[in-house]
Write an enzyme that holds these catalytic residues in place. Structure first.
Site, PDB file in Angstrom:
ATOM      1  CD  GLU A   1      -3.153  -1.076   2.040  1.00 21.31           C
ATOM      2  OE1 GLU A   1      -3.150  -0.185   2.913  1.00 21.31           O
ATOM      3  OE2 GLU A   1      -4.070  -1.919   1.939  1.00 21.31           O
TER       4      GLU A   1
ATOM      5  CD  GLU B   1      -3.790  -5.827   2.850  1.00 26.60           C
ATOM      6  OE1 GLU B   1      -4.735  -5.140   3.322  1.00 26.60           O
ATOM      7  OE2 GLU B   1      -2.594  -5.547   3.043  1.00 26.60           O
TER       8      GLU B   1
END
Length: 512
Positions: free
Chosen positions: A193, A316
Protein backbone atom coordinates in the site's frame (compact mmCIF):
# COMPACT_ATOMS: atom_id res chain seq x y z
CA UNK A 1 -24.95 -35.16 17.71
CA UNK A 2 -28.67 -35.97 17.54
CA UNK A 3 -29.52 -32.36 18.30
CA UNK A 4 -27.26 -31.09 15.52
CA UNK A 5 -28.72 -33.46 12.96
CA UNK A 6 -32.25 -32.56 14.00
CA UNK A 7 -31.50 -28.85 13.64
CA UNK A 8 -30.10 -29.43 10.17
CA UNK A 9 -33.16 -31.43 9.22
CA UNK A 10 -35.45 -28.67 10.45
CA UNK A 11 -33.47 -26.16 8.41
CA UNK A 12 -33.95 -28.00 5.14
CA UNK A 13 -37.55 -28.78 5.96
CA UNK A 14 -38.34 -25.09 6.36
CA UNK A 15 -36.70 -24.11 3.08
CA UNK A 16 -39.29 -26.06 1.17
CA UNK A 17 -41.82 -23.40 2.15
CA UNK A 18 -39.89 -20.70 0.30
CA UNK A 19 -40.86 -19.43 -3.12
CA UNK A 20 -38.82 -20.80 -6.00
CA UNK A 21 -37.20 -19.20 -9.03
CA UNK A 22 -35.51 -20.82 -12.03
CA UNK A 23 -32.08 -20.39 -13.61
CA UNK A 24 -30.08 -22.00 -16.39
CA UNK A 25 -26.39 -22.74 -16.67
CA UNK A 26 -24.16 -23.99 -19.49
CA UNK A 27 -20.78 -25.50 -18.58
CA UNK A 28 -18.31 -25.99 -21.42
CA UNK A 29 -16.17 -29.06 -20.82
CA UNK A 30 -13.28 -27.76 -22.94
CA UNK A 31 -10.67 -26.96 -20.25
CA UNK A 32 -9.18 -23.46 -20.14
CA UNK A 33 -6.35 -22.14 -18.01
CA UNK A 34 -5.37 -23.60 -14.64
CA UNK A 35 -6.93 -22.06 -11.52
CA UNK A 36 -3.82 -21.47 -9.43
CA UNK A 37 -4.03 -22.80 -5.90
CA UNK A 38 -2.35 -19.53 -4.84
CA UNK A 39 -5.70 -17.76 -5.37
CA UNK A 40 -6.62 -19.45 -2.08
CA UNK A 41 -3.85 -17.80 -0.06
CA UNK A 42 -4.03 -16.17 3.37
CA UNK A 43 -2.59 -13.24 5.28
CA UNK A 44 -1.03 -13.03 8.76
CA UNK A 45 -0.15 -9.51 9.83
CA UNK A 46 1.28 -8.38 13.15
CA UNK A 47 -2.14 -7.00 14.01
CA UNK A 48 -4.28 -7.63 17.07
CA UNK A 49 -4.35 -11.32 17.98
CA UNK A 50 -3.40 -12.81 14.61
CA UNK A 51 0.26 -13.58 15.36
CA UNK A 52 0.52 -13.09 19.11
CA UNK A 53 -2.21 -15.14 20.84
CA UNK A 54 -3.22 -16.60 17.47
CA UNK A 55 -0.45 -18.51 15.75
CA UNK A 56 2.14 -17.74 18.46
CA UNK A 57 0.94 -18.38 22.00
CA UNK A 58 2.20 -18.15 25.55
CA UNK A 59 4.29 -21.11 26.66
CA UNK A 60 1.87 -21.77 29.53
CA UNK A 61 -1.22 -22.15 27.29
CA UNK A 62 -2.49 -25.74 27.50
CA UNK A 63 -2.75 -26.52 23.78
CA UNK A 64 -0.58 -28.63 21.45
CA UNK A 65 2.45 -26.54 20.44
CA UNK A 66 5.75 -26.74 18.64
CA UNK A 67 7.91 -24.16 20.33
CA UNK A 68 5.12 -21.56 20.71
CA UNK A 69 3.32 -22.27 17.41
CA UNK A 70 -0.25 -23.39 18.09
CA UNK A 71 -0.69 -26.75 16.38
CA UNK A 72 -4.49 -27.08 16.41
CA UNK A 73 -4.61 -23.93 14.25
CA UNK A 74 -1.89 -25.39 12.03
CA UNK A 75 -3.80 -28.65 11.56
CA UNK A 76 -7.02 -26.82 10.67
CA UNK A 77 -5.23 -24.82 7.98
CA UNK A 78 -3.44 -27.88 6.61
CA UNK A 79 -6.83 -29.52 6.11
CA UNK A 80 -7.83 -26.82 3.61
CA UNK A 81 -4.45 -27.10 1.83
CA UNK A 82 -3.41 -23.51 2.54
CA UNK A 83 -1.10 -22.69 -0.41
CA UNK A 84 0.68 -19.55 0.82
CA UNK A 85 0.80 -17.22 3.80
CA UNK A 86 1.59 -13.49 3.53
CA UNK A 87 3.63 -11.82 6.33
CA UNK A 88 4.51 -9.54 8.23
CA UNK A 89 1.93 -7.07 6.78
CA UNK A 90 0.02 -5.12 5.68
CA UNK A 91 0.81 -1.70 7.04
CA UNK A 92 3.07 -3.30 9.64
CA UNK A 93 5.48 -4.44 6.89
CA UNK A 94 6.67 -0.92 6.21
CA UNK A 95 7.72 -0.32 9.81
CA UNK A 96 9.21 -3.79 10.32
CA UNK A 97 12.99 -4.22 10.31
CA UNK A 98 13.78 -7.88 9.90
CA UNK A 99 17.06 -7.92 11.80
CA UNK A 100 15.12 -7.04 14.98
CA UNK A 101 13.41 -10.44 14.70
CA UNK A 102 16.39 -12.81 14.44
CA UNK A 103 18.91 -14.15 16.94
CA UNK A 104 18.34 -15.03 20.61
CA UNK A 105 14.85 -13.91 21.58
CA UNK A 106 15.95 -12.42 24.88
CA UNK A 107 18.27 -10.08 22.98
CA UNK A 108 15.76 -8.90 20.36
CA UNK A 109 14.75 -5.24 20.69
CA UNK A 110 11.15 -4.39 21.48
CA UNK A 111 9.16 -2.13 19.16
CA UNK A 112 5.90 -0.20 19.09
CA UNK A 113 3.28 -1.29 16.58
CA UNK A 114 2.22 2.24 15.64
CA UNK A 115 -0.34 1.09 13.08
CA UNK A 116 -2.35 -1.33 15.19
CA UNK A 117 -3.17 -0.31 18.74
CA UNK A 118 0.20 1.13 19.76
CA UNK A 119 1.11 -2.12 21.51
CA UNK A 120 4.67 -3.10 22.30
CA UNK A 121 5.99 -6.13 20.41
CA UNK A 122 8.89 -8.18 21.73
CA UNK A 123 9.86 -9.52 18.28
CA UNK A 124 9.78 -13.10 19.60
CA UNK A 125 8.00 -14.03 16.35
CA UNK A 126 10.36 -13.18 13.51
CA UNK A 127 11.76 -14.58 10.28
CA UNK A 128 12.78 -18.01 11.57
CA UNK A 129 9.51 -18.48 13.45
CA UNK A 130 7.44 -17.48 10.43
CA UNK A 131 9.28 -19.84 8.12
CA UNK A 132 8.96 -22.68 10.62
CA UNK A 133 5.21 -21.95 10.69
CA UNK A 134 5.11 -22.20 6.88
CA UNK A 135 7.01 -25.49 7.00
CA UNK A 136 4.48 -26.85 9.49
CA UNK A 137 1.62 -25.60 7.29
CA UNK A 138 3.35 -27.06 4.20
CA UNK A 139 2.69 -23.78 2.39
CA UNK A 140 4.78 -21.22 0.57
CA UNK A 141 5.82 -18.06 2.42
CA UNK A 142 4.98 -14.69 0.90
CA UNK A 143 7.09 -11.93 2.46
CA UNK A 144 6.25 -8.22 2.16
CA UNK A 145 9.43 -6.17 2.37
CA UNK A 146 9.81 -2.74 3.96
CA UNK A 147 9.94 -0.01 1.31
CA UNK A 148 8.20 2.74 3.32
CA UNK A 149 10.74 3.13 6.15
CA UNK A 150 13.37 0.63 5.02
CA UNK A 151 16.28 0.71 2.60
CA UNK A 152 17.31 -1.07 -0.57
CA UNK A 153 20.20 -2.62 1.34
CA UNK A 154 17.84 -3.94 4.04
CA UNK A 155 15.62 -5.77 1.55
CA UNK A 156 18.61 -6.99 -0.44
CA UNK A 157 20.22 -8.46 2.67
CA UNK A 158 16.93 -10.11 3.73
CA UNK A 159 16.68 -11.88 0.36
CA UNK A 160 20.31 -12.97 0.67
CA UNK A 161 19.78 -14.18 4.26
CA UNK A 162 16.85 -16.34 3.17
CA UNK A 163 17.89 -17.56 -0.27
CA UNK A 164 21.67 -17.71 -0.76
CA UNK A 165 23.51 -21.00 -0.15
CA UNK A 166 27.08 -19.82 -0.78
CA UNK A 167 29.59 -18.02 1.41
CA UNK A 168 28.55 -14.52 2.48
CA UNK A 169 28.03 -12.50 5.66
CA UNK A 170 24.26 -13.08 5.52
CA UNK A 171 24.53 -16.85 5.10
CA UNK A 172 27.00 -17.00 7.97
CA UNK A 173 24.57 -15.01 10.12
CA UNK A 174 21.74 -17.38 9.17
CA UNK A 175 23.86 -20.38 10.12
CA UNK A 176 24.75 -18.77 13.47
CA UNK A 177 21.03 -18.44 14.08
CA UNK A 178 20.49 -22.15 13.54
CA UNK A 179 19.45 -22.62 9.91
CA UNK A 180 22.21 -23.91 7.64
CA UNK A 181 20.20 -24.32 4.43
CA UNK A 182 18.48 -21.45 2.63
CA UNK A 183 14.68 -21.38 2.61
CA UNK A 184 14.46 -20.25 -1.03
CA UNK A 185 11.48 -17.94 -0.60
CA UNK A 186 9.94 -17.08 -3.97
CA UNK A 187 7.08 -14.64 -3.28
CA UNK A 188 8.25 -11.12 -2.36
CA UNK A 189 6.13 -8.02 -2.09
CA UNK A 190 8.11 -4.86 -2.83
CA UNK A 191 6.32 -2.66 -0.30
CA UNK A 192 2.66 -2.62 0.70
CA UNK A 193 0.00 0.00 0.00
CA UNK A 194 2.70 2.44 -1.03
CA UNK A 195 -0.06 4.89 -1.93
CA UNK A 196 -1.06 5.02 1.78
CA UNK A 197 0.38 3.55 4.96
CA UNK A 198 3.40 2.28 3.03
CA UNK A 199 4.76 5.78 2.30
CA UNK A 200 1.98 7.99 0.85
CA UNK A 201 3.74 7.89 -2.52
CA UNK A 202 2.46 8.89 -5.91
CA UNK A 203 2.32 6.16 -8.53
CA UNK A 204 5.10 7.82 -10.50
CA UNK A 205 7.39 8.02 -7.46
CA UNK A 206 6.69 4.44 -6.46
CA UNK A 207 7.62 3.13 -9.92
CA UNK A 208 11.11 4.57 -9.47
CA UNK A 209 11.39 3.10 -5.98
CA UNK A 210 10.17 -0.29 -7.16
CA UNK A 211 12.72 -0.42 -9.98
CA UNK A 212 15.52 0.42 -7.55
CA UNK A 213 14.49 -2.08 -4.86
CA UNK A 214 13.76 -4.83 -7.38
CA UNK A 215 17.17 -4.42 -8.99
CA UNK A 216 18.96 -5.38 -5.78
CA UNK A 217 16.57 -8.17 -4.80
CA UNK A 218 18.64 -10.89 -6.44
CA UNK A 219 17.77 -14.24 -7.93
CA UNK A 220 20.12 -16.65 -6.18
CA UNK A 221 20.77 -20.18 -7.54
CA UNK A 222 17.65 -22.29 -7.24
CA UNK A 223 15.66 -19.36 -5.81
CA UNK A 224 14.17 -17.17 -8.55
CA UNK A 225 12.02 -14.40 -7.08
CA UNK A 226 8.38 -13.73 -7.85
CA UNK A 227 8.41 -9.98 -7.19
CA UNK A 228 5.03 -8.36 -6.62
CA UNK A 229 4.41 -4.68 -7.26
CA UNK A 230 2.53 -2.76 -4.54
CA UNK A 231 -0.54 -2.04 -6.62
CA UNK A 232 -3.73 -0.05 -6.55
CA UNK A 233 -6.21 0.83 -3.88
CA UNK A 234 -9.51 -0.48 -5.22
CA UNK A 235 -10.47 1.50 -8.35
CA UNK A 236 -7.28 3.55 -8.74
CA UNK A 237 -6.76 2.56 -12.37
CA UNK A 238 -4.17 5.32 -12.84
CA UNK A 239 -1.89 3.47 -10.40
CA UNK A 240 -2.14 0.26 -12.42
CA UNK A 241 -1.57 2.10 -15.70
CA UNK A 242 1.50 3.90 -14.31
CA UNK A 243 3.04 0.70 -12.97
CA UNK A 244 2.41 -1.33 -16.12
CA UNK A 245 3.79 1.48 -18.27
CA UNK A 246 6.83 2.23 -16.13
CA UNK A 247 8.06 -1.18 -14.91
CA UNK A 248 9.58 -3.67 -17.37
CA UNK A 249 7.58 -6.90 -17.49
CA UNK A 250 10.65 -8.98 -16.68
CA UNK A 251 11.06 -7.12 -13.39
CA UNK A 252 7.71 -8.17 -11.91
CA UNK A 253 5.85 -11.42 -11.39
CA UNK A 254 2.67 -9.78 -10.19
CA UNK A 255 0.85 -6.51 -9.56
CA UNK A 256 -1.39 -6.26 -6.53
CA UNK A 257 -4.76 -4.66 -5.88
CA UNK A 258 -6.53 -4.32 -2.51
CA UNK A 259 -10.28 -4.18 -2.00
CA UNK A 260 -12.41 -4.59 1.11
CA UNK A 261 -16.16 -5.09 1.21
CA UNK A 262 -17.40 -2.46 3.70
CA UNK A 263 -21.14 -2.83 4.44
CA UNK A 264 -21.75 0.85 5.24
CA UNK A 265 -18.99 3.52 5.30
CA UNK A 266 -15.37 3.64 6.44
CA UNK A 267 -16.47 5.80 9.40
CA UNK A 268 -19.17 3.33 10.46
CA UNK A 269 -18.55 0.05 8.72
CA UNK A 270 -21.56 -1.75 10.17
CA UNK A 271 -21.99 -4.63 12.59
CA UNK A 272 -20.65 -8.10 11.88
CA UNK A 273 -23.67 -9.74 13.48
CA UNK A 274 -26.65 -7.34 13.54
CA UNK A 275 -27.82 -6.09 10.15
CA UNK A 276 -31.00 -5.80 8.12
CA UNK A 277 -31.80 -7.38 4.77
CA UNK A 278 -31.17 -4.01 3.12
CA UNK A 279 -27.67 -3.93 4.61
CA UNK A 280 -27.13 -7.57 3.65
CA UNK A 281 -28.14 -6.77 0.06
CA UNK A 282 -25.85 -3.70 -0.10
CA UNK A 283 -22.96 -5.77 1.26
CA UNK A 284 -23.39 -8.47 -1.39
CA UNK A 285 -23.69 -5.74 -4.04
CA UNK A 286 -20.37 -4.28 -2.88
CA UNK A 287 -18.81 -7.74 -2.84
CA UNK A 288 -19.77 -8.21 -6.50
CA UNK A 289 -17.85 -5.01 -7.34
CA UNK A 290 -14.74 -7.20 -7.18
CA UNK A 291 -15.67 -8.49 -10.64
CA UNK A 292 -15.68 -4.95 -12.05
CA UNK A 293 -12.32 -4.17 -10.41
CA UNK A 294 -10.64 -7.31 -11.69
CA UNK A 295 -12.06 -6.78 -15.18
CA UNK A 296 -10.91 -3.16 -15.43
CA UNK A 297 -7.46 -3.67 -13.92
CA UNK A 298 -6.97 -6.70 -16.17
CA UNK A 299 -7.92 -4.67 -19.25
CA UNK A 300 -5.22 -2.11 -18.42
CA UNK A 301 -2.67 -4.87 -17.88
CA UNK A 302 -3.66 -6.42 -21.23
CA UNK A 303 -2.57 -3.24 -23.04
CA UNK A 304 1.01 -3.69 -21.86
CA UNK A 305 1.05 -7.44 -21.30
CA UNK A 306 -1.26 -9.15 -23.83
CA UNK A 307 0.33 -12.53 -23.12
CA UNK A 308 -0.66 -12.23 -19.45
CA UNK A 309 2.84 -12.82 -18.13
CA UNK A 310 2.18 -10.63 -15.07
CA UNK A 311 -0.30 -11.90 -12.49
CA UNK A 312 -2.95 -9.76 -10.89
CA UNK A 313 -2.48 -10.43 -7.16
CA UNK A 314 -5.48 -9.52 -5.00
CA UNK A 315 -3.40 -9.91 -1.87
CA UNK A 316 -5.84 -8.20 0.51
CA UNK A 317 -9.58 -8.80 0.31
CA UNK A 318 -12.54 -9.61 2.54
CA UNK A 319 -15.32 -8.01 4.54
CA UNK A 320 -14.37 -5.29 7.04
CA UNK A 321 -16.92 -4.44 9.74
CA UNK A 322 -16.85 -2.66 13.07
CA UNK A 323 -14.93 -4.52 15.78
CA UNK A 324 -16.84 -6.60 18.27
CA UNK A 325 -18.18 -4.42 21.13
CA UNK A 326 -15.75 -4.19 24.04
CA UNK A 327 -12.66 -5.18 22.05
CA UNK A 328 -9.62 -3.05 21.23
CA UNK A 329 -10.51 -0.98 18.14
CA UNK A 330 -6.94 -1.35 16.89
CA UNK A 331 -7.14 -5.15 16.94
CA UNK A 332 -9.86 -5.48 14.23
CA UNK A 333 -11.52 -8.48 15.84
CA UNK A 334 -14.89 -9.23 14.23
CA UNK A 335 -17.30 -12.15 14.21
CA UNK A 336 -17.93 -14.16 11.06
CA UNK A 337 -21.46 -14.84 9.82
CA UNK A 338 -23.16 -16.80 7.05
CA UNK A 339 -23.09 -13.52 5.08
CA UNK A 340 -19.28 -13.60 5.29
CA UNK A 341 -19.18 -17.16 4.00
CA UNK A 342 -21.18 -16.10 0.96
CA UNK A 343 -18.84 -13.12 0.41
CA UNK A 344 -15.90 -15.53 0.44
CA UNK A 345 -17.60 -17.92 -1.97
CA UNK A 346 -18.69 -15.19 -4.41
CA UNK A 347 -15.22 -13.62 -4.39
CA UNK A 348 -13.48 -16.94 -4.99
CA UNK A 349 -15.86 -17.67 -7.87
CA UNK A 350 -14.89 -14.30 -9.37
CA UNK A 351 -11.19 -15.12 -9.03
CA UNK A 352 -11.73 -18.57 -10.57
CA UNK A 353 -13.50 -17.02 -13.55
CA UNK A 354 -10.65 -14.51 -14.02
CA UNK A 355 -7.87 -16.97 -13.25
CA UNK A 356 -6.09 -16.39 -16.55
CA UNK A 357 -4.96 -13.11 -14.93
CA UNK A 358 -5.65 -13.53 -11.18
CA UNK A 359 -3.05 -16.01 -10.00
CA UNK A 360 -2.58 -15.06 -6.36
CA UNK A 361 -4.90 -13.71 -3.66
CA UNK A 362 -4.87 -13.43 0.13
CA UNK A 363 -7.89 -13.24 2.40
CA UNK A 364 -7.50 -10.78 5.28
CA UNK A 365 -6.83 -12.32 7.77
CA UNK A 366 -6.18 -15.84 9.02
CA UNK A 367 -6.73 -15.81 12.80
CA UNK A 368 -8.71 -13.42 15.04
CA UNK A 369 -8.55 -10.45 12.63
CA UNK A 370 -11.11 -9.21 10.05
CA UNK A 371 -12.62 -12.08 7.98
CA UNK A 372 -10.75 -14.74 9.91
CA UNK A 373 -10.84 -18.47 9.24
CA UNK A 374 -10.12 -19.30 12.87
CA UNK A 375 -11.09 -17.63 16.15
CA UNK A 376 -9.38 -18.47 19.44
CA UNK A 377 -10.15 -17.80 23.09
CA UNK A 378 -7.42 -19.15 25.36
CA UNK A 379 -7.56 -22.97 24.86
CA UNK A 380 -10.70 -22.80 22.74
CA UNK A 381 -10.68 -22.65 18.95
CA UNK A 382 -13.46 -22.50 16.39
CA UNK A 383 -13.71 -22.61 12.61
CA UNK A 384 -15.72 -19.81 11.04
CA UNK A 385 -18.24 -20.14 8.20
CA UNK A 386 -15.57 -18.62 5.92
CA UNK A 387 -13.20 -21.47 6.83
CA UNK A 388 -15.76 -23.99 5.61
CA UNK A 389 -15.97 -22.22 2.23
CA UNK A 390 -12.22 -22.62 1.78
CA UNK A 391 -12.60 -26.27 2.74
CA UNK A 392 -15.26 -26.74 0.04
CA UNK A 393 -13.38 -24.78 -2.58
CA UNK A 394 -10.06 -26.63 -2.24
CA UNK A 395 -11.52 -28.81 -5.01
CA UNK A 396 -10.67 -25.97 -7.42
CA UNK A 397 -6.95 -25.84 -6.51
CA UNK A 398 -4.81 -26.22 -9.65
CA UNK A 399 -7.82 -27.53 -11.59
CA UNK A 400 -8.62 -26.40 -15.12
CA UNK A 401 -11.19 -23.65 -15.41
CA UNK A 402 -14.35 -24.45 -17.34
CA UNK A 403 -16.24 -21.66 -19.09
CA UNK A 404 -19.78 -20.99 -17.94
CA UNK A 405 -22.83 -19.14 -19.22
CA UNK A 406 -25.30 -18.31 -16.46
CA UNK A 407 -28.84 -17.01 -16.75
CA UNK A 408 -29.79 -16.08 -13.20
CA UNK A 409 -32.96 -14.61 -11.69
CA UNK A 410 -32.55 -11.31 -9.89
CA UNK A 411 -32.53 -10.60 -6.20
CA UNK A 412 -34.34 -7.26 -5.72
CA UNK A 413 -34.28 -4.96 -2.69
CA UNK A 414 -35.25 -1.29 -2.51
CA UNK A 415 -35.53 -0.86 -6.27
CA UNK A 416 -32.04 -2.29 -6.95
CA UNK A 417 -31.10 -5.76 -8.10
CA UNK A 418 -28.20 -8.20 -8.32
CA UNK A 419 -28.09 -11.70 -9.84
CA UNK A 420 -29.23 -14.21 -7.23
CA UNK A 421 -26.68 -16.80 -8.35
CA UNK A 422 -22.91 -16.73 -8.70
CA UNK A 423 -21.03 -19.72 -10.19
CA UNK A 424 -17.63 -21.10 -11.18
CA UNK A 425 -16.58 -24.53 -12.47
CA UNK A 426 -13.41 -26.56 -12.93
CA UNK A 427 -12.14 -30.01 -13.88
CA UNK A 428 -9.40 -31.67 -11.84
CA UNK A 429 -6.63 -34.01 -12.99
CA UNK A 430 -8.88 -37.08 -12.60
CA UNK A 431 -11.55 -35.61 -14.90
CA UNK A 432 -13.93 -34.84 -12.02
CA UNK A 433 -15.93 -31.63 -12.51
CA UNK A 434 -16.72 -29.31 -9.60
CA UNK A 435 -19.35 -26.59 -9.82
CA UNK A 436 -19.53 -24.05 -6.96
CA UNK A 437 -22.78 -22.11 -6.70
CA UNK A 438 -23.85 -19.31 -4.38
CA UNK A 439 -27.53 -18.46 -3.97
CA UNK A 440 -27.49 -14.98 -2.44
CA UNK A 441 -31.26 -14.69 -2.18
CA UNK A 442 -32.16 -15.02 1.52
CA UNK A 443 -35.73 -16.24 1.07
CA UNK A 444 -36.08 -17.97 -2.30
CA UNK A 445 -34.90 -21.31 -3.56
CA UNK A 446 -33.57 -21.42 -7.11
CA UNK A 447 -34.12 -24.35 -9.44
CA UNK A 448 -31.03 -24.62 -11.65
CA UNK A 449 -31.01 -26.50 -14.97
CA UNK A 450 -27.48 -27.17 -16.24
CA UNK A 451 -26.33 -28.24 -19.69
CA UNK A 452 -22.86 -29.79 -19.77
CA UNK A 453 -21.04 -29.63 -23.10
CA UNK A 454 -18.40 -32.32 -23.67
CA UNK A 455 -18.51 -33.49 -20.06
CA UNK A 456 -18.66 -37.21 -19.36
CA UNK A 457 -20.26 -37.98 -16.01
CA UNK A 458 -22.48 -40.57 -14.38
CA UNK A 459 -23.14 -39.40 -10.85
CA UNK A 460 -23.51 -36.15 -8.91
CA UNK A 461 -22.94 -35.58 -5.21
CA UNK A 462 -23.03 -32.33 -3.29
CA UNK A 463 -22.19 -30.41 -0.14
CA UNK A 464 -23.76 -27.25 1.22
CA UNK A 465 -23.12 -24.44 3.69
CA UNK A 466 -26.24 -22.62 4.91
CA UNK A 467 -28.16 -21.64 8.01
CA UNK A 468 -31.56 -20.29 9.05
CA UNK A 469 -30.43 -16.63 9.17
CA UNK A 470 -27.74 -14.72 7.32
CA UNK A 471 -26.67 -13.25 10.69
CA UNK A 472 -25.95 -16.71 12.16
CA UNK A 473 -22.42 -17.27 13.49
CA UNK A 474 -20.35 -20.00 15.11
CA UNK A 475 -19.56 -19.32 18.76
CA UNK A 476 -17.36 -21.03 21.33
CA UNK A 477 -20.58 -22.27 22.95
CA UNK A 478 -21.94 -23.53 19.59
CA UNK A 479 -18.94 -23.93 17.25
CA UNK A 480 -20.73 -26.13 14.66
CA UNK A 481 -23.87 -24.11 14.02
CA UNK A 482 -22.64 -23.44 10.46
CA UNK A 483 -20.65 -26.21 8.86
CA UNK A 484 -20.46 -28.29 5.69
CA UNK A 485 -23.42 -30.65 5.27
CA UNK A 486 -24.44 -33.21 2.67
CA UNK A 487 -26.52 -31.78 -0.18
CA UNK A 488 -29.14 -34.03 -1.75
CA UNK A 489 -30.79 -31.48 -4.03
CA UNK A 490 -29.00 -32.36 -7.30
CA UNK A 491 -30.04 -34.99 -9.86
CA UNK A 492 -28.97 -36.36 -13.24
CA UNK A 493 -31.87 -36.24 -15.68
CA UNK A 494 -30.69 -37.62 -19.00
CA UNK A 495 -27.76 -35.44 -20.03
CA UNK A 496 -28.97 -32.57 -17.85
CA UNK A 497 -28.01 -31.68 -14.30
CA UNK A 498 -30.77 -30.25 -12.12
CA UNK A 499 -30.41 -28.80 -8.64
CA UNK A 500 -32.68 -26.96 -6.23
CA UNK A 501 -30.52 -24.50 -4.31
CA UNK A 502 -31.57 -23.47 -0.79
CA UNK A 503 -31.80 -19.75 0.01
CA UNK A 504 -28.60 -18.08 1.29
CA UNK A 505 -26.41 -21.05 0.54
CA UNK A 506 -23.07 -22.13 -0.88
CA UNK A 507 -23.26 -25.43 -2.78
CA UNK A 508 -20.43 -27.51 -4.25
CA UNK A 509 -21.45 -30.17 -6.79
CA UNK A 510 -19.10 -32.96 -7.82
CA UNK A 511 -19.66 -34.78 -11.12
CA UNK A 512 -17.89 -38.05 -11.87
Amino acid sequence: MKKILFAAGMLFATTTAFAQQTASLVVDGAPRNVISRHIYGHFSEHLGRCIYDGFWVDESLNVPKKDRIRLDVVEALKKINIPNLRWPGGCFADEYHWRDGIGPRTERPKMINTHWGGVTEDNSFGTHEFLELCELLQCEPYISANVGSGTVDEMSKWVEYLNFSGLSPMTELRKQNGHAAPWKVSFWGVGNESWGCGGNMTAEYYVGEYRRYATYARNYPGAPLKKIVSGANSGDYHWTETCMKGIPLNQMWGLSVHYYTVPKTWGDKGSATAFSEQEYFTTMQKCLFMDTLVTKHSAIMDKYDPKKRVALAVDEWGIWTNVEPGTNPGFLYQQNSLRDAMIAAVTLNIFNNHSERVRLANLAQTVNVLQALVLTEKEKMLLTPTYHVFDLYKAHHDAKRLSIQLNSPDYNVGGEKIPALNVSASQDSTGTVHISIVNMHPSQKVSLQTTLKDVKWKNVTGQVITSAKFTDVNTFAAPDKIRIQKFDGARKQGDQLTAVLPPQSVVMLELK
